[in-house]
Write a protein that holds these residues in place. Sequence first.
Motif, mmCIF file in Angstrom:
data_model
loop_
_atom_site.group_PDB
_atom_site.id
_atom_site.type_symbol
_atom_site.label_atom_id
_atom_site.label_comp_id
_atom_site.label_asym_id
_atom_site.label_seq_id
_atom_site.Cartn_x
_atom_site.Cartn_y
_atom_site.Cartn_z
ATOM 1 N N PHE A 180 36.188 32.517 33.305
ATOM 2 C CA PHE A 180 35.648 33.839 33.648
ATOM 3 C C PHE A 180 36.808 34.743 34.063
ATOM 4 O O PHE A 180 36.834 35.312 35.138
ATOM 5 N N ARG A 181 37.776 34.862 33.182
ATOM 6 C CA ARG A 181 39.009 35.603 33.444
ATOM 7 C C ARG A 181 38.742 37.020 33.932
ATOM 8 O O ARG A 181 39.299 37.461 34.920
ATOM 9 N N THR A 182 37.874 37.741 33.219
ATOM 10 C CA THR A 182 37.615 39.132 33.619
ATOM 11 C C THR A 182 36.977 39.198 35.007
ATOM 12 O O THR A 182 37.239 40.129 35.761
ATOM 13 N N GLY A 183 36.176 38.211 35.334
ATOM 14 C CA GLY A 183 35.571 38.180 36.671
ATOM 15 C C GLY A 183 36.627 38.044 37.754
ATOM 16 O O GLY A 183 36.586 38.737 38.770
ATOM 17 N N TYR A 184 37.576 37.141 37.530
ATOM 18 C CA TYR A 184 38.622 36.938 38.527
ATOM 19 C C TYR A 184 39.510 38.176 38.646
ATOM 20 O O TYR A 184 39.861 38.586 39.756
ATOM 21 N N LEU A 185 39.839 38.793 37.512
ATOM 22 C CA LEU A 185 40.651 40.010 37.555
ATOM 23 C C LEU A 185 39.895 41.125 38.268
ATOM 24 O O LEU A 185 40.476 41.888 39.043
ATOM 25 N N ALA A 186 38.583 41.215 38.028
ATOM 26 C CA ALA A 186 37.768 42.213 38.734
ATOM 27 C C ALA A 186 37.749 41.909 40.232
ATOM 28 O O ALA A 186 37.814 42.829 41.061
ATOM 29 N N LEU A 187 37.681 40.630 40.585
ATOM 30 C CA LEU A 187 37.702 40.269 42.004
ATOM 31 C C LEU A 187 39.016 40.692 42.657
ATOM 32 O O LEU A 187 39.026 41.158 43.803
ATOM 33 N N LEU A 188 40.118 40.548 41.946
ATOM 34 C CA LEU A 188 41.404 41.005 42.498
ATOM 35 C C LEU A 188 41.359 42.506 42.761
ATOM 36 O O LEU A 188 41.836 42.981 43.806
ATOM 37 N N GLU A 189 40.781 43.256 41.827
ATOM 38 C CA GLU A 189 40.620 44.701 42.036
ATOM 39 C C GLU A 189 39.723 44.970 43.235
ATOM 40 O O GLU A 189 39.991 45.879 44.035
ATOM 41 N N LEU A 190 38.655 44.196 43.372
ATOM 42 C CA LEU A 190 37.760 44.367 44.522
ATOM 43 C C LEU A 190 38.487 44.085 45.830
ATOM 44 O O LEU A 190 38.281 44.792 46.833
ATOM 45 N N ARG A 191 39.320 43.066 45.840
ATOM 46 C CA ARG A 191 40.063 42.756 47.065
ATOM 47 C C ARG A 191 41.003 43.895 47.447
ATOM 48 O O ARG A 191 41.134 44.226 48.627
ATOM 49 N N LEU A 192 41.626 44.504 46.464
ATOM 50 C CA LEU A 192 42.479 45.658 46.760
ATOM 51 C C LEU A 192 41.639 46.817 47.278
ATOM 52 O O LEU A 192 42.017 47.486 48.247
ATOM 53 N N GLU A 193 40.503 47.061 46.657
ATOM 54 C CA GLU A 193 39.605 48.128 47.115
ATOM 55 C C GLU A 193 39.076 47.835 48.516
ATOM 56 O O GLU A 193 38.824 48.752 49.296
ATOM 57 N N ASP A 225 27.484 43.199 34.887
ATOM 58 C CA ASP A 225 28.410 42.478 34.011
ATOM 59 C C ASP A 225 29.335 43.456 33.294
ATOM 60 O O ASP A 225 30.534 43.194 33.146
ATOM 61 N N ALA A 226 28.794 44.580 32.865
ATOM 62 C CA ALA A 226 29.625 45.616 32.233
ATOM 63 C C ALA A 226 30.627 46.171 33.238
ATOM 64 O O ALA A 226 31.783 46.436 32.902
ATOM 65 N N SER A 227 30.201 46.315 34.478
ATOM 66 C CA SER A 227 31.098 46.816 35.529
ATOM 67 C C SER A 227 32.267 45.875 35.762
ATOM 68 O O SER A 227 33.400 46.314 35.971
ATOM 69 N N ILE A 228 31.993 44.585 35.721
ATOM 70 C CA ILE A 228 33.059 43.583 35.869
ATOM 71 C C ILE A 228 34.073 43.745 34.749
ATOM 72 O O ILE A 228 35.290 43.735 34.990
ATOM 73 N N GLU A 229 33.590 43.916 33.530
ATOM 74 C CA GLU A 229 34.486 44.076 32.383
ATOM 75 C C GLU A 229 35.334 45.340 32.521
ATOM 76 O O GLU A 229 36.544 45.316 32.285
ATOM 77 N N VAL A 230 34.706 46.452 32.912
ATOM 78 C CA VAL A 230 35.441 47.712 33.081
ATOM 79 C C VAL A 230 36.467 47.578 34.200
ATOM 80 O O VAL A 230 37.629 47.978 34.048
ATOM 81 N N LEU A 231 36.063 47.001 35.305
ATOM 82 C CA LEU A 231 36.964 46.853 36.451
ATOM 83 C C LEU A 231 38.165 45.983 36.083
ATOM 84 O O LEU A 231 39.302 46.308 36.436
ATOM 85 N N ALA A 232 37.925 44.897 35.362
ATOM 86 C CA ALA A 232 39.024 44.013 34.954
ATOM 87 C C ALA A 232 39.969 44.703 33.975
ATOM 88 O O ALA A 232 41.181 44.534 34.046
ATOM 89 N N ARG A 233 39.412 45.477 33.071
ATOM 90 C CA ARG A 233 40.214 46.112 32.023
ATOM 91 C C ARG A 233 40.889 47.397 32.492
ATOM 92 O O ARG A 233 42.051 47.648 32.209
ATOM 93 N N GLU A 234 40.175 48.224 33.234
ATOM 94 C CA GLU A 234 40.653 49.573 33.587
ATOM 95 C C GLU A 234 41.110 49.707 35.031
ATOM 96 O O GLU A 234 41.712 50.711 35.394
ATOM 97 N N GLY A 235 40.795 48.731 35.865
ATOM 98 C CA GLY A 235 41.125 48.843 37.280
ATOM 99 C C GLY A 235 40.107 49.699 38.011
ATOM 100 O O GLY A 235 39.194 50.269 37.406
ATOM 101 N N ALA A 236 40.283 49.805 39.311
ATOM 102 C CA ALA A 236 39.322 50.529 40.140
ATOM 103 C C ALA A 236 39.222 52.002 39.764
ATOM 104 O O ALA A 236 38.148 52.591 39.794
ATOM 105 N N ARG A 237 40.316 52.591 39.385
ATOM 106 C CA ARG A 237 40.286 54.018 39.016
ATOM 107 C C ARG A 237 39.479 54.271 37.756
ATOM 108 O O ARG A 237 38.923 55.337 37.564
ATOM 109 N N GLY A 238 39.428 53.298 36.885
ATOM 110 C CA GLY A 238 38.690 53.457 35.638
ATOM 111 C C GLY A 238 37.217 53.116 35.739
ATOM 112 O O GLY A 238 36.468 53.270 34.781
ATOM 113 N N LEU A 239 36.807 52.607 36.907
ATOM 114 C CA LEU A 239 35.401 52.231 37.093
ATOM 115 C C LEU A 239 34.582 53.478 37.415
ATOM 116 O O LEU A 239 34.552 53.942 38.555
ATOM 117 N N THR A 240 33.948 54.017 36.402
ATOM 118 C CA THR A 240 33.069 55.173 36.571
ATOM 119 C C THR A 240 31.696 54.796 36.039
ATOM 120 O O THR A 240 31.555 53.858 35.247
#
Length: 191
Positions: free
Chosen positions: A99-112, A14-29
């Motif tokens: 679940f806005r952050t979830g959908y935004l994280a999914l968009l990042e996942l689709r790009l990845e 769940d924290a990863s979803i939030e980071v991915l939505a907020r920071e994008g794939a590059r910010g997911l560490t």
Amino acid sequence: MARTNPARRQTLLDASIEVLAREGARGLTFRAVDQEAGVPAGTASNYFPNRDALLVQIGNRYYERLIPSDETMAKSRGPLTRATMTELMTELVERISRFRTGYLALLELRLEATRRPELQTLLTERVHADLDFNIANYRDSGLPGGEDTVVLLYLALNWLILDKLTLPGIFDDQRSAELVRTLVERAIPAD
């Protein structure tokens, strides 16, 4: 051992979803995930062997969190009409929008996924399974139209959700609901 704690794993995802939505794939560490989850440094790396594994698990967790309620599932298995379909599609747009952050994280996942075959495979299989389930349900409903009706609703509603969550000034909730009704009425032929 930390890796066997399912609640901690969900917290990390769940924290990863939030980071991915907020920071994008590059910010997911792993460090960013640990900080977001409020756990000691190094915790995420105990649960996920590498970033690719984390990305795949984020995809799984997103879909877990979007499982419809029992009430919604009962409506989708009951007699379907255009009105019921409008209600179900409206509920879907609202559920995903909440679940806005979830959908935004999914968009990042689709790009990845364009760069990571395992992630692409997971997302492709999941979307195919969802479409197949919805097509079978629709076919069993006896409503006019067929597979193309479901696919058209899938495509149109996904774009509506994308606009609603990324450019919220385009369609407010009332207009979104009107558009869902119009989409269903145009996609499903009259009896």
